[in-house]
Motif scaffolding. Structure first.
Motif, PDB file in Angstrom:
ATOM      1  N   LYS A   2       7.912 -16.130 -15.765  1.00  0.00           N
ATOM      2  CA  LYS A   2       7.578 -16.559 -14.492  1.00  0.00           C
ATOM      3  C   LYS A   2       8.408 -16.348 -13.390  1.00  0.00           C
ATOM      4  O   LYS A   2       7.987 -15.894 -12.299  1.00  0.00           O
ATOM      5  CB  LYS A   2       7.584 -17.914 -14.651  1.00  0.00           C
ATOM      6  N   THR A   3       9.834 -15.770 -13.785  1.00  0.00           N
ATOM      7  CA  THR A   3      10.747 -15.194 -12.601  1.00  0.00           C
ATOM      8  C   THR A   3      10.383 -13.754 -12.317  1.00  0.00           C
ATOM      9  O   THR A   3      10.469 -13.528 -11.287  1.00  0.00           O
ATOM     10  CB  THR A   3      12.110 -15.156 -13.402  1.00  0.00           C
ATOM     11  N   THR A   4       9.786 -13.079 -13.189  1.00  0.00           N
ATOM     12  CA  THR A   4       9.440 -11.489 -12.954  1.00  0.00           C
ATOM     13  C   THR A   4       8.273 -11.632 -11.799  1.00  0.00           C
ATOM     14  O   THR A   4       8.327 -10.826 -11.060  1.00  0.00           O
ATOM     15  CB  THR A   4       8.790 -10.988 -14.109  1.00  0.00           C
ATOM     16  N   TYR A   5       7.355 -12.809 -11.946  1.00  0.00           N
ATOM     17  CA  TYR A   5       6.212 -12.700 -11.255  1.00  0.00           C
ATOM     18  C   TYR A   5       6.601 -13.061  -9.860  1.00  0.00           C
ATOM     19  O   TYR A   5       6.047 -12.599  -8.767  1.00  0.00           O
ATOM     20  CB  TYR A   5       5.212 -13.795 -11.708  1.00  0.00           C
ATOM     21  N   ILE A   6       7.448 -14.122  -9.571  1.00  0.00           N
ATOM     22  CA  ILE A   6       8.019 -14.684  -8.435  1.00  0.00           C
ATOM     23  C   ILE A   6       8.806 -13.386  -7.922  1.00  0.00           C
ATOM     24  O   ILE A   6       8.664 -13.316  -6.676  1.00  0.00           O
ATOM     25  CB  ILE A   6       9.131 -15.698  -8.621  1.00  0.00           C
ATOM     26  N   LEU A   7       9.807 -12.705  -8.463  1.00  0.00           N
ATOM     27  CA  LEU A   7      10.347 -11.549  -8.000  1.00  0.00           C
ATOM     28  C   LEU A   7       9.413 -10.375  -7.501  1.00  0.00           C
ATOM     29  O   LEU A   7       9.534  -9.947  -6.302  1.00  0.00           O
ATOM     30  CB  LEU A   7      11.330 -11.088  -8.958  1.00  0.00           C
ATOM     31  N   LEU A   8       8.348 -10.023  -8.024  1.00  0.00           N
ATOM     32  CA  LEU A   8       7.372  -9.147  -7.814  1.00  0.00           C
ATOM     33  C   LEU A   8       6.546  -9.681  -6.395  1.00  0.00           C
ATOM     34  O   LEU A   8       6.402  -8.994  -5.530  1.00  0.00           O
ATOM     35  CB  LEU A   8       6.410  -8.946  -8.832  1.00  0.00           C
ATOM     36  N   LEU A   9       6.430 -10.819  -6.386  1.00  0.00           N
ATOM     37  CA  LEU A   9       5.697 -11.469  -5.058  1.00  0.00           C
ATOM     38  C   LEU A   9       6.578 -11.420  -4.225  1.00  0.00           C
ATOM     39  O   LEU A   9       5.902 -11.119  -2.913  1.00  0.00           O
ATOM     40  CB  LEU A   9       5.341 -12.950  -5.519  1.00  0.00           C
ATOM     41  N   CYS A  10       7.816 -11.672  -4.359  1.00  0.00           N
ATOM     42  CA  CYS A  10       8.814 -11.565  -3.110  1.00  0.00           C
ATOM     43  C   CYS A  10       8.911 -10.002  -2.561  1.00  0.00           C
ATOM     44  O   CYS A  10       8.904  -9.896  -1.446  1.00  0.00           O
ATOM     45  CB  CYS A  10      10.096 -12.195  -3.541  1.00  0.00           C
ATOM     46  N   ILE A  11       8.775  -9.098  -3.432  1.00  0.00           N
ATOM     47  CA  ILE A  11       8.912  -7.758  -2.935  1.00  0.00           C
ATOM     48  C   ILE A  11       7.593  -7.256  -2.305  1.00  0.00           C
ATOM     49  O   ILE A  11       7.560  -6.502  -1.325  1.00  0.00           O
ATOM     50  CB  ILE A  11       9.242  -6.764  -4.248  1.00  0.00           C
ATOM     51  N   LEU A  12       6.482  -7.739  -2.980  1.00  0.00           N
ATOM     52  CA  LEU A  12       5.182  -7.455  -2.172  1.00  0.00           C
ATOM     53  C   LEU A  12       5.255  -8.241  -1.013  1.00  0.00           C
ATOM     54  O   LEU A  12       4.727  -7.418   0.227  1.00  0.00           O
ATOM     55  CB  LEU A  12       4.135  -7.859  -3.136  1.00  0.00           C
ATOM     56  N   GLY A  13       5.627  -9.319  -0.713  1.00  0.00           N
ATOM     57  CA  GLY A  13       5.850 -10.190   0.816  1.00  0.00           C
ATOM     58  C   GLY A  13       6.636  -9.293   1.600  1.00  0.00           C
ATOM     59  O   GLY A  13       6.250  -9.318   2.829  1.00  0.00           O
ATOM     60  N   ALA A  14       7.644  -8.890   1.242  1.00  0.00           N
ATOM     61  CA  ALA A  14       8.611  -8.141   1.916  1.00  0.00           C
ATOM     62  C   ALA A  14       8.145  -6.915   2.506  1.00  0.00           C
ATOM     63  O   ALA A  14       8.112  -6.463   3.659  1.00  0.00           O
ATOM     64  CB  ALA A  14       9.976  -7.898   1.440  1.00  0.00           C
ATOM     65  N   ALA A  15       7.370  -6.223   1.655  1.00  0.00           N
ATOM     66  CA  ALA A  15       6.798  -4.811   2.053  1.00  0.00           C
ATOM     67  C   ALA A  15       5.764  -5.346   2.962  1.00  0.00           C
ATOM     68  O   ALA A  15       5.652  -4.341   3.971  1.00  0.00           O
ATOM     69  CB  ALA A  15       6.387  -4.152   0.881  1.00  0.00           C
ATOM     70  N   LEU A  16       4.845  -6.054   2.770  1.00  0.00           N
ATOM     71  CA  LEU A  16       3.752  -6.414   3.876  1.00  0.00           C
ATOM     72  C   LEU A  16       4.260  -7.070   5.302  1.00  0.00           C
ATOM     73  O   LEU A  16       3.780  -6.425   6.202  1.00  0.00           O
ATOM     74  CB  LEU A  16       2.930  -7.487   3.237  1.00  0.00           C
TER      75      LEU A  16
END
Length: 92
Positions: A2-16
């Motif tokens: 679950k932590t990996t998904y949250i981290l990927l979501l944060c990276i994607l949000g920062a990129a957008l």
């Protein structure tokens, strides 16, 4: 997991978010990177404006009357100064 998904979501949000911030920046609309090499007849030019101070090269942009073309010219040339002076006097 679950932590990996949250981290990927944060990276994607920062990129957008960074792309949205970059696209909304304000900068000069018209800049000239090279000058038109030939002289232009004065009767073809209807108006002019100067490029923004943030552009890499200072230029005058002549607007023609026939098709509304925008032509970059060197403002330090004597014929360009003469045309700009003539258009300024005509506008008064």
């Amino acid at each position: 997991m679950k932590t990996t998904y949250i981290l990927l979501l944060c990276i994607l949000g920062a990129a957008l978010f960074s792309t949205a911030v970059c696209n909304s920046s304000t900068g000069p609309d018209d800049c000239c990177f090279k000058y038109y090499p030939r002289r232009i007849r004065k009767d073809l030019i209807k108006s002019y404006y100067m490029t923004d101070y943030r552009c890499p090269r200072a230029a005058a942009i002549f607007v023609t009357g026939d098709k509304g073309r925008h032509i970059c010219v060197d403002p330090s040339l004597s014929w360009v100064e003469g045309v700009m002076k003539s258009l300024d006097e005509k506008s008064f």
